[in-house]
Design a protein around this motif. Structure first.
Motif, short mmCIF file in Angstrom:
data_model
loop_
_atom_site.label_atom_id
_atom_site.label_comp_id
_atom_site.label_asym_id
_atom_site.label_seq_id
_atom_site.Cartn_x
_atom_site.Cartn_y
_atom_site.Cartn_z
N ASN A 51 0.82 -1.21 0.00
CA ASN A 51 0.00 0.00 0.00
C ASN A 51 0.86 1.26 0.00
OD1 ASN A 51 -2.41 -1.42 0.01
ND2 ASN A 51 -2.49 -1.53 2.24
N ILE A 52 1.99 1.23 0.70
CA ILE A 52 2.89 2.38 0.70
C ILE A 52 3.44 2.63 -0.70
CG2 ILE A 52 5.09 3.25 1.57
CD1 ILE A 52 4.52 1.84 4.20
N LEU A 53 3.82 1.56 -1.38
CA LEU A 53 4.32 1.70 -2.75
C LEU A 53 3.22 2.22 -3.68
CD1 LEU A 53 6.48 -1.55 -3.08
CD2 LEU A 53 7.27 0.80 -2.74
N LEU A 54 2.00 1.73 -3.48
CA LEU A 54 0.88 2.23 -4.28
C LEU A 54 0.62 3.71 -4.00
CD1 LEU A 54 -1.67 -0.75 -4.10
CD2 LEU A 54 -0.30 -0.02 -6.08
N GLY A 55 0.80 4.12 -2.75
CA GLY A 55 0.65 5.53 -2.40
C GLY A 55 1.66 6.41 -3.10
N LEU A 56 2.89 5.89 -3.28
CA LEU A 56 3.90 6.65 -4.01
C LEU A 56 3.54 6.78 -5.49
CD1 LEU A 56 7.16 5.13 -2.44
CD2 LEU A 56 6.27 7.43 -2.11
N VAL A 57 2.91 5.75 -6.03
CA VAL A 57 2.53 5.77 -7.45
C VAL A 57 1.26 6.61 -7.65
CG1 VAL A 57 1.86 4.36 -9.43
CG2 VAL A 57 3.60 3.53 -7.84
N GLN A 58 0.35 6.55 -6.67
CA GLN A 58 -0.92 7.27 -6.78
C GLN A 58 -1.08 8.22 -5.58
OE1 GLN A 58 -3.69 4.02 -6.83
NE2 GLN A 58 -3.35 3.55 -8.99
N PRO A 59 -0.27 9.27 -5.51
CA PRO A 59 -0.33 10.18 -4.36
C PRO A 59 -1.56 11.07 -4.38
CG PRO A 59 1.17 11.04 -6.01
CD PRO A 59 0.72 9.70 -6.51
N ASP A 60 -1.81 11.70 -3.24
CA ASP A 60 -2.89 12.67 -3.13
C ASP A 60 -2.41 13.98 -3.76
OD1 ASP A 60 -4.83 14.48 -2.43
OD2 ASP A 60 -5.09 13.73 -0.39
N VAL A 61 -2.80 14.23 -4.99
CA VAL A 61 -2.30 15.38 -5.74
C VAL A 61 -2.70 16.69 -5.08
CG1 VAL A 61 -2.29 16.55 -7.98
CG2 VAL A 61 -2.34 14.04 -7.87
N GLU A 62 -3.92 16.76 -4.55
CA GLU A 62 -4.39 17.99 -3.90
C GLU A 62 -3.53 18.33 -2.70
OE1 GLU A 62 -8.42 19.83 -1.80
OE2 GLU A 62 -8.46 17.85 -2.76
N LEU A 63 -3.19 17.34 -1.89
CA LEU A 63 -2.33 17.58 -0.73
C LEU A 63 -0.92 17.94 -1.17
CD1 LEU A 63 -1.99 17.43 2.40
CD2 LEU A 63 -1.33 15.03 2.08
N LEU A 64 -0.46 17.33 -2.25
CA LEU A 64 0.91 17.55 -2.72
C LEU A 64 1.12 18.97 -3.21
CD1 LEU A 64 3.64 16.15 -3.23
CD2 LEU A 64 2.78 15.49 -5.47
N PHE A 65 0.08 19.60 -3.77
CA PHE A 65 0.23 20.94 -4.33
C PHE A 65 -0.57 21.99 -3.57
CE2 PHE A 65 1.14 18.06 -7.87
CZ PHE A 65 2.37 18.55 -8.28
N ASN A 66 -1.01 21.67 -2.36
CA ASN A 66 -1.74 22.63 -1.54
C ASN A 66 -0.74 23.47 -0.74
OD1 ASN A 66 -3.42 24.06 0.14
ND2 ASN A 66 -4.57 22.27 0.86
N PHE A 67 -0.57 24.73 -1.13
CA PHE A 67 0.44 25.58 -0.50
C PHE A 67 -0.07 26.23 0.80
CE2 PHE A 67 1.87 25.21 -4.81
CZ PHE A 67 3.26 25.19 -4.71
N THR A 68 -1.33 26.03 1.11
CA THR A 68 -1.87 26.63 2.34
C THR A 68 -1.56 25.78 3.55
OG1 THR A 68 -3.67 27.61 1.04
CG2 THR A 68 -3.95 27.51 3.45
N ASN A 69 -1.95 24.53 3.53
CA ASN A 69 -1.67 23.64 4.66
C ASN A 69 -1.31 22.23 4.19
OD1 ASN A 69 -4.14 22.92 3.70
ND2 ASN A 69 -5.26 23.27 5.61
N GLY A 70 -0.80 22.14 2.97
CA GLY A 70 -0.44 20.84 2.42
C GLY A 70 1.05 20.55 2.55
N VAL A 71 1.55 19.71 1.65
CA VAL A 71 2.95 19.28 1.71
C VAL A 71 3.93 20.44 1.55
CG1 VAL A 71 4.69 17.86 0.54
CG2 VAL A 71 2.41 16.93 0.97
N PRO A 72 3.75 21.39 0.62
CA PRO A 72 4.71 22.50 0.51
C PRO A 72 4.84 23.29 1.81
CG PRO A 72 3.33 22.41 -1.44
CD PRO A 72 2.75 21.43 -0.46
N TYR A 73 3.71 23.58 2.47
CA TYR A 73 3.76 24.31 3.73
C TYR A 73 4.53 23.54 4.79
CZ TYR A 73 2.23 26.33 8.15
OH TYR A 73 2.21 26.87 9.41
N LEU A 74 4.28 22.23 4.88
CA LEU A 74 4.97 21.40 5.87
C LEU A 74 6.46 21.32 5.58
CD1 LEU A 74 2.35 18.50 6.08
CD2 LEU A 74 2.77 20.26 7.82
N LEU A 75 6.81 21.27 4.30
CA LEU A 75 8.23 21.23 3.93
C LEU A 75 8.92 22.54 4.28
CD1 LEU A 75 8.08 19.39 0.48
CD2 LEU A 75 8.82 18.46 2.68
N ILE A 76 8.26 23.65 4.05
CA ILE A 76 8.83 24.96 4.40
C ILE A 76 9.05 25.05 5.91
CG2 ILE A 76 8.35 27.43 4.47
CD1 ILE A 76 6.94 27.11 1.78
#
Length: 267
Positions: A51-76
């Motif tokens: 399932n982890i490998l499938l998650g890497l292949v089929q990620p949550d695109v909205e979370l990945l590109f959400n600059f408000t409280n998604g992955v970019p914000y957490l990375l910053i």
């Protein structure tokens, strides 16, 4: 050829030592394997790995590109924790490094400070994180304090290695002119060390970035906390998004830091 043969015969026979070393390594390897319990590798575990490998292949695109409280914000936020912790630790490590350099201060003083630095480096970063969370509560501030303290131990040690390799003739010349200790450090040592110090600081920032991601698992801010929450909730698409963002960030920072360190060393 006779001379070569005689030299070859004079070489000590290390075959017994090599055989003993190989046997010891084989015994240690076998003993280490005994600690691995393959019985715990269940079908459920393999399903989670899939399932982890499938998650890497089929990620949550909205979370990945959400600059408000998604992955970019957490990375910053993770980068900010690592950067601020590195800067604070780098500044605090400088006086400790000079106090532990035997060619700058008396040897007893250097030994005492080095023992202090060894004690600081002995405790893992995640333990410091758990301690600071009890003091400041969960959040990025605990992560910054942890990064600062763990950076002091390593940076001071690397600073000392550089300081003790300096050419002391400059210091002797300044001492003959009546310069004080502060003046010798300011005008005789720091100009020689600035590039090497910056290279060491960048290297430590690279390490702190990885540690900051792990510290989030215990609530010290950063991207680790959302990652463990997503895994515990079996939201594998979110796990894939977070891991993809983290890998991209690490690769970018690794590339940039290597370029900067190379220019600093060559310059």
């Amino acid at each position: 050829m006779n001379h070569i043969d005689k030299q070859y015969e004079l070489e000590p026979n290390r075959r017994l030592t090599q055989i003993m070393t190989a046997l010891i390594l084989i015994i240690l390897f076998g003993w280490s394997l005994s600690a691995i319990q393959f019985d715990e590798l269940t079908v459920n575990g393999l399903t989670i790995a899939k399932n982890i490998l499938l998650g890497l292949v089929q990620p949550d695109v909205e979370l990945l590109f959400n600059f408000t409280n998604g992955v970019p914000y957490l990375l910053i936020e993770t980068v900010a924790i690592a950067f601020l912790g590195t800067i604070v630790g780098a500044i605090l490590a400088i006086p400790l490094a000079f106090l532990s350099a035997s060619n700058i201060v008396p040897k007893p003083v250097a030994i005492i400070i080095r023992l202090l630095l060894v004690f600081i480096r002995t405790i893992p970063a995640i333990v410091y994180g758990l301690m600071f969370i009890r003091v400041t509560g969960p959040g990025p501030f605990a992560g910054v304090l942890t990064m600062s303290l763990t950076s002091i131990g390593m940076l001071a040690k690397l600073y000392v290695d550089v300081i003790e390799d300096l050419d002391t003739s400059i210091l002797e010349s300044m001492e003959s002119l009546g310069c004080t200790m502060i003046e010798k450090i300011r005008f005789g040592i720091l100009p020689q060390l600035s590039a090497l110090f910056l290279s060491i600081i960048i290297y430590r920032f690279d390490m702190n970035l990885r540690d900051a991601a792990v510290l989030g698992l215990v609530g010290a801010g950063g991207i680790g906390a959302p990652l463990i929450f997503a895994m515990n909730s079996y939201r594998w698409e979110e796990v894939g998004s977070i891991l993809i963002g983290l890998v991209i960030l690490i690769l970018i920072v690794e590339y940039v830091s290597n370029k900067i360190r190379t220019k600093l060393v060559r310059g």
